[in-house]
Design a protein around this motif. Structure first.
Motif, short mmCIF file in Angstrom:
data_model
loop_
_atom_site.label_atom_id
_atom_site.label_comp_id
_atom_site.label_asym_id
_atom_site.label_seq_id
_atom_site.Cartn_x
_atom_site.Cartn_y
_atom_site.Cartn_z
N GLU A 125 0.84 -1.20 0.00
CA GLU A 125 0.00 0.00 0.00
C GLU A 125 0.88 1.25 0.00
O GLU A 125 0.63 2.21 -0.73
CB GLU A 125 -0.94 0.00 1.21
N TYR A 185 2.58 1.60 -3.44
CA TYR A 185 1.57 2.02 -4.41
C TYR A 185 1.27 3.51 -4.28
O TYR A 185 1.27 4.26 -5.26
CB TYR A 185 0.32 1.14 -4.24
N LEU A 204 -3.12 1.12 -9.07
CA LEU A 204 -2.81 -0.13 -8.38
C LEU A 204 -2.69 -1.30 -9.37
O LEU A 204 -1.86 -2.19 -9.19
CB LEU A 204 -3.86 -0.43 -7.31
N GLU A 246 -9.66 -1.45 -3.58
CA GLU A 246 -8.23 -1.32 -3.29
C GLU A 246 -7.77 -2.33 -2.25
O GLU A 246 -6.73 -2.98 -2.41
CB GLU A 246 -7.97 0.11 -2.79
#
Length: 118
Positions: free
Chosen positions: A44, A47, A54, A79
């Motif tokens: 995360e 990204y 993503l 996500e």
């Protein structure tokens, strides 16, 4: 600048990236992306710092990607679900991943590496 290089040694693109890093005298810590994939939290963070979508983190040409039928799933999944998927299997992650903690590159393009890391 301490670089972290997530790679898969059998991947030709990863080997080319490694050669480039070595040829340009950059120091980095190697992490085998399949044996030690980044956690959901690490992914995360990578990204968000990358500025990429993503879906760019998925190894879309990989066998596992096709087996799991992710082409359609990526379009509708949230996500959180996508990050879980990526963290579940290093073979799903596009490689190599290179980061210094602030900047991130996904895959290997020589021009992109020159602009970002030299």
């Amino acid at each position: 600048m301490a670089l972290t290089f997530y790679w898969y040694p059998k991947c030709g693109t990863c080997r080319n990236a490694k050669k480039w890093l070595d040829a340009n005298g950059l120091e980095y810590k190697e992490i085998h992306i399949v044996e030690n994939p980044p956690s959901k939290e690490e992914l995360e963070s990578l990204y968000k710092k990358s500025g990429l979508e993503l879906k760019k983190f998925f190894n879309t040409s990989g066998q596992k990607y096709r087996e799991l039928g992710l082409k359609d799933k990526i379009k509708t999944a949230g996500e959180d679900e996508l990050l879980e998927l990526l963290a579940s299997d290093g073979m799903l992650i596009k490689r190599p991943l290179l980061t210094d903690g602030d900047k991130v590159t996904v895959g290997f393009k020589e021009d992109e590496y020159k602009n970002m890391w030299l």
